[in-house]
Design a protein around this motif. Structure first.
Motif, short mmCIF file in Angstrom:
data_model
loop_
_atom_site.label_atom_id
_atom_site.label_comp_id
_atom_site.label_asym_id
_atom_site.label_seq_id
_atom_site.Cartn_x
_atom_site.Cartn_y
_atom_site.Cartn_z
N THR A 21 -45.65 52.88 -7.94
CA THR A 21 -46.31 52.69 -6.66
C THR A 21 -45.68 53.64 -5.65
N PHE A 22 -46.36 53.85 -4.52
CA PHE A 22 -45.80 54.77 -3.52
C PHE A 22 -44.43 54.31 -3.02
N PRO A 23 -44.24 53.02 -2.69
CA PRO A 23 -42.89 52.60 -2.25
C PRO A 23 -41.83 52.81 -3.33
N GLU A 24 -42.19 52.53 -4.60
CA GLU A 24 -41.25 52.77 -5.69
C GLU A 24 -40.92 54.26 -5.81
N ALA A 25 -41.96 55.08 -5.76
CA ALA A 25 -41.77 56.53 -5.88
C ALA A 25 -40.89 57.06 -4.75
N HIS A 26 -41.13 56.59 -3.55
CA HIS A 26 -40.32 57.05 -2.41
C HIS A 26 -38.87 56.61 -2.56
N ALA A 27 -38.66 55.38 -2.99
CA ALA A 27 -37.30 54.89 -3.18
C ALA A 27 -36.59 55.67 -4.29
N ILE A 28 -37.29 55.96 -5.38
CA ILE A 28 -36.70 56.73 -6.47
C ILE A 28 -36.36 58.13 -5.99
N GLY A 29 -37.27 58.75 -5.26
CA GLY A 29 -37.03 60.09 -4.74
C GLY A 29 -35.82 60.14 -3.83
N GLU A 30 -35.71 59.16 -2.94
CA GLU A 30 -34.54 59.09 -2.05
C GLU A 30 -33.26 58.89 -2.86
N ARG A 31 -33.32 58.03 -3.87
CA ARG A 31 -32.14 57.75 -4.71
C ARG A 31 -31.67 59.01 -5.43
N VAL A 32 -32.61 59.74 -6.01
CA VAL A 32 -32.26 60.94 -6.77
C VAL A 32 -31.76 62.05 -5.85
N CYS A 33 -32.47 62.30 -4.77
CA CYS A 33 -32.14 63.44 -3.90
C CYS A 33 -30.92 63.19 -3.03
N ARG A 34 -30.61 61.95 -2.73
CA ARG A 34 -29.47 61.66 -1.86
C ARG A 34 -28.22 61.24 -2.63
N ASP A 35 -28.26 61.34 -3.94
CA ASP A 35 -27.09 61.01 -4.76
C ASP A 35 -26.02 62.09 -4.57
N PRO A 36 -24.83 61.72 -4.10
CA PRO A 36 -23.79 62.73 -3.86
C PRO A 36 -23.37 63.48 -5.12
N SER A 37 -23.53 62.88 -6.29
CA SER A 37 -23.12 63.55 -7.52
C SER A 37 -24.08 64.67 -7.91
N THR A 38 -25.24 64.76 -7.25
CA THR A 38 -26.22 65.79 -7.59
C THR A 38 -26.16 67.00 -6.66
N VAL A 39 -25.27 66.99 -5.68
CA VAL A 39 -25.17 68.11 -4.75
C VAL A 39 -24.77 69.37 -5.52
N ASP A 40 -25.57 70.42 -5.36
CA ASP A 40 -25.37 71.69 -6.06
C ASP A 40 -25.42 71.55 -7.57
N ARG A 41 -26.02 70.47 -8.06
CA ARG A 41 -26.16 70.25 -9.51
C ARG A 41 -27.55 69.69 -9.81
N PRO A 42 -28.59 70.53 -9.72
CA PRO A 42 -29.95 70.05 -9.98
C PRO A 42 -30.12 69.44 -11.36
N ASP A 43 -29.37 69.93 -12.35
CA ASP A 43 -29.47 69.36 -13.69
C ASP A 43 -29.02 67.90 -13.69
N MET A 44 -28.09 67.56 -12.84
CA MET A 44 -27.64 66.17 -12.71
C MET A 44 -28.73 65.31 -12.09
N ALA A 45 -29.51 65.88 -11.17
CA ALA A 45 -30.63 65.14 -10.58
C ALA A 45 -31.64 64.77 -11.65
N VAL A 46 -31.87 65.66 -12.59
CA VAL A 46 -32.78 65.36 -13.70
C VAL A 46 -32.20 64.26 -14.57
N GLN A 47 -30.90 64.28 -14.82
CA GLN A 47 -30.26 63.22 -15.61
C GLN A 47 -30.37 61.87 -14.89
N VAL A 48 -30.18 61.85 -13.58
CA VAL A 48 -30.33 60.61 -12.81
C VAL A 48 -31.76 60.10 -12.93
N MET A 49 -32.72 61.01 -12.87
CA MET A 49 -34.13 60.62 -13.00
C MET A 49 -34.40 60.04 -14.38
N HIS A 50 -33.83 60.62 -15.43
CA HIS A 50 -33.98 60.07 -16.79
C HIS A 50 -33.41 58.65 -16.86
#
Length: 107
Positions: free
Chosen positions: A69-98
């Motif tokens: 749903t849109f609220p779920e998608a927005h929450a997931i997007g915020e979670r993935v993009c604002r995760d401090p462990s993914t800064v300068d590590r886009p591959d880690m963002a993909v792992q978080v998404m998985h």
């Protein structure tokens, strides 16, 4: 009057001439979920701290197309993009998404 114009010009130059291209901190990675392509795409601010980081619209839209749903998608997007462990590590963002998809598959 000249002082006011000088300060205005300096302020504008600082805002426009930061030396960081607007697209330098964007990234996009594609993955397949339920035969739908999910695009992990985040805007990263010019700092290494998580300040302006947010999901791009293509990321949210692809999650909605995958079945969230849109609220779920927005929450997931915020979670993935604002995760401090993914800064300068886009591959880690993909792992978080998985990990998110494994724990909470789309509808």
């Amino acid at each position: 009057m000249i002082k006011a114009l000088t300060f205005t010009a300096l302020g504008g130059a600082l805002l426009l001439g930061s030396g960081v291209p607007a697209t330098a901190n964007n990234y996009q990675y594609h993955m397949i979920v339920n035969t739908v392509q999910v695009t992990v795409s985040c805007f990263r601010g010019p700092f290494s701290e998580v300040i302006w980081d947010r999901p791009n619209a293509v990321f949210i839209d692809s999650l909605v197309n995958a079945g969230y749903t849109f609220p779920e998608a927005h929450a997931i997007g915020e979670r993935v993009c604002r995760d401090p462990s993914t800064v300068d590590r886009p591959d880690m963002a993909v792992q978080v998404m998985h990990q998110i998809i494994a724990q909470n598959p789309p509808g």
